[in-house]
Design a protein around this motif. Structure first.
Motif, short mmCIF file in Angstrom:
data_model
loop_
_atom_site.label_atom_id
_atom_site.label_comp_id
_atom_site.label_asym_id
_atom_site.label_seq_id
_atom_site.Cartn_x
_atom_site.Cartn_y
_atom_site.Cartn_z
N VAL A 191 69.64 76.67 -62.22
CA VAL A 191 68.24 76.63 -61.80
C VAL A 191 67.56 75.39 -62.34
CG1 VAL A 191 65.99 77.78 -61.90
CG2 VAL A 191 68.07 79.14 -61.62
N LYS A 192 67.79 75.11 -63.62
CA LYS A 192 67.19 73.92 -64.24
C LYS A 192 67.62 72.65 -63.51
CE LYS A 192 66.79 75.87 -68.90
NZ LYS A 192 67.26 75.80 -70.32
N SER A 193 68.88 72.61 -63.09
CA SER A 193 69.38 71.45 -62.34
C SER A 193 68.67 71.32 -61.00
CB SER A 193 70.89 71.59 -62.13
OG SER A 193 71.39 70.52 -61.35
N HIS A 194 68.49 72.47 -60.34
CA HIS A 194 67.77 72.46 -59.06
C HIS A 194 66.33 71.99 -59.24
CE1 HIS A 194 70.93 74.07 -56.69
NE2 HIS A 194 70.89 75.30 -57.16
N VAL A 195 65.68 72.46 -60.30
CA VAL A 195 64.29 72.07 -60.57
C VAL A 195 64.20 70.57 -60.79
CG1 VAL A 195 62.34 72.28 -62.15
CG2 VAL A 195 63.61 74.33 -61.45
N THR A 196 65.14 70.01 -61.55
CA THR A 196 65.17 68.57 -61.80
C THR A 196 65.30 67.80 -60.48
OG1 THR A 196 66.16 68.85 -63.98
CG2 THR A 196 66.41 66.70 -62.95
N ALA A 222 54.12 72.71 -60.94
CA ALA A 222 52.92 72.98 -60.16
C ALA A 222 52.68 71.88 -59.12
CB ALA A 222 51.70 73.10 -61.07
N HIS A 223 52.94 70.65 -59.53
CA HIS A 223 52.78 69.52 -58.61
C HIS A 223 53.78 69.62 -57.45
CE1 HIS A 223 52.70 64.87 -57.98
NE2 HIS A 223 51.86 65.49 -57.16
N GLY A 283 55.02 70.74 -51.83
CA GLY A 283 55.78 71.56 -50.90
C GLY A 283 54.90 72.27 -49.89
N LEU A 284 53.76 72.75 -50.33
CA LEU A 284 52.81 73.42 -49.43
C LEU A 284 52.17 72.43 -48.47
CD1 LEU A 284 51.06 75.80 -51.98
CD2 LEU A 284 52.59 76.50 -50.13
N LYS A 285 51.77 71.28 -48.98
CA LYS A 285 51.11 70.27 -48.15
C LYS A 285 52.03 69.75 -47.06
CE LYS A 285 48.78 65.76 -48.48
NZ LYS A 285 49.68 65.00 -47.59
N LEU A 290 62.16 76.39 -54.97
CA LEU A 290 60.76 75.97 -54.93
C LEU A 290 59.85 77.12 -54.48
CD1 LEU A 290 58.70 73.71 -55.24
CD2 LEU A 290 59.18 73.03 -52.87
N ARG A 291 60.33 77.90 -53.52
CA ARG A 291 59.55 79.05 -53.05
C ARG A 291 59.37 80.07 -54.17
NH1 ARG A 291 62.59 80.18 -48.87
NH2 ARG A 291 61.48 78.84 -47.43
N LEU A 292 60.40 80.27 -54.97
CA LEU A 292 60.32 81.22 -56.08
C LEU A 292 59.45 80.67 -57.21
CD1 LEU A 292 64.02 82.42 -56.10
CD2 LEU A 292 62.02 83.82 -55.61
N ILE A 293 59.48 79.35 -57.40
CA ILE A 293 58.57 78.73 -58.37
C ILE A 293 57.12 78.97 -57.93
CG2 ILE A 293 57.73 76.52 -59.28
CD1 ILE A 293 60.60 75.48 -59.13
N ALA A 294 56.86 78.80 -56.63
CA ALA A 294 55.52 79.02 -56.10
C ALA A 294 55.06 80.46 -56.31
CB ALA A 294 55.49 78.68 -54.61
N GLY A 295 56.04 81.38 -56.38
CA GLY A 295 55.72 82.78 -56.62
C GLY A 295 55.49 83.10 -58.08
N GLY A 296 55.53 82.08 -58.94
CA GLY A 296 55.24 82.27 -60.37
C GLY A 296 56.43 82.71 -61.20
N ASN A 297 57.64 82.57 -60.68
CA ASN A 297 58.84 83.02 -61.39
C ASN A 297 59.33 81.98 -62.40
OD1 ASN A 297 59.73 85.61 -59.85
ND2 ASN A 297 59.24 84.14 -58.24
N SER A 298 59.82 82.45 -63.53
CA SER A 298 60.43 81.58 -64.53
C SER A 298 61.84 81.22 -64.09
CB SER A 298 60.49 82.30 -65.88
OG SER A 298 61.39 83.41 -65.80
#
Length: 210
Positions: free
Chosen positions: A179-184, A196-197, A202-204, A156-164
């Motif tokens: 990674v796809k499994s983790h994202v799911t 993005a949601h 995660g930030l909130k 999630l932290r890496l997603i927030a950094g704009g990484n694919s």
């Protein structure tokens, strides 16, 4: 018999000098309290605690270098009876949970310092724990949810950094399918509609920081 009350000796740790000054003025204006030491980061907080052994410590969470939660873990690891109050601007349940698990006795939002700090210091000094109602409500809302794993928080932290997904896989030395499994799992656990949601949630909640 002396009528002078026992003085509560206080250490404050915060990287904002103005806040420390405000706390000093507030605390030193009370006959039963005295600010005995200050720290501007987590490392200093640990050292000042070792040196002065305060009755109550006021700890910010976000400080340069060693953060507040890490400092609490170190202090409580050496001094299990340490009474620590977290002062922070963050209302997220993950931040609260992390601080309480580390050993904090109370949690206070900085916006309420002038209204509640003195009462909470006395309460914690007497051995009680305190969590503001609005934070208790936030904790209750997420109490039954599955928490993100350490790896999922990294993703999630890496997603927030704009990484694919591919970039995340390369960074963590895992395959893209994992990674796809983790994202799911992240989207499901956070009840998020998309990446993005998930980052916003995660930030909130204080699960990640930018």
């Amino acid at each position: 018999m002396s009528s002078v009350p026992n003085v509560i000796r206080i250490l404050t740790a915060d990287d904002h000098p103005l806040l420390r000054q405000g706390i000093a003025a507030l605390v030193n204006g009370e006959p039963d309290m005295k600010l005995i030491a200050e720290a501007s980061n987590g490392e200093e907080a640990v050292e000042e605690f070792r040196l002065h052994r305060p009755d109550v410590t006021l700890m910010d969470l976000q400080m340069p270098g060693l953060n507040g939660i890490e400092a609490i873990i170190r202090i409580v690891g050496e001094f299990p009876s340490a009474r620590i109050i977290v002062l922070t601007t963050y209302k997220g349940d993950a931040q609260v949970t992390g601080a309480l698990r580390a050993g904090a006795r109370a949690y206070l939002l900085k916006e309420n310092v002038h209204l509640e700090l003195l009462e909470i210091i006395r309460s914690v000094h007497e051995g009680r724990k305190r969590i503001p109602p609005e934070i208790a409500t936030e904790l209750a809302e997420h109490a039954t949810e599955d928490h993100l794993s350490v790896r999922e928080i990294e993703v999630l932290r890496l997603i927030a950094g704009g990484n694919s997904n591919k970039e995340i896989a390369d960074c963590l030395s895992i395959v893209e399918g994992t990674v796809k499994s983790h994202v799911t799992n992240i989207l499901s656990k956070l009840s998020a509609s998309d990446r993005a949601h998930a980052v916003t949630i995660g930030l909130k909640r204080g699960i990640i920081e930018l």
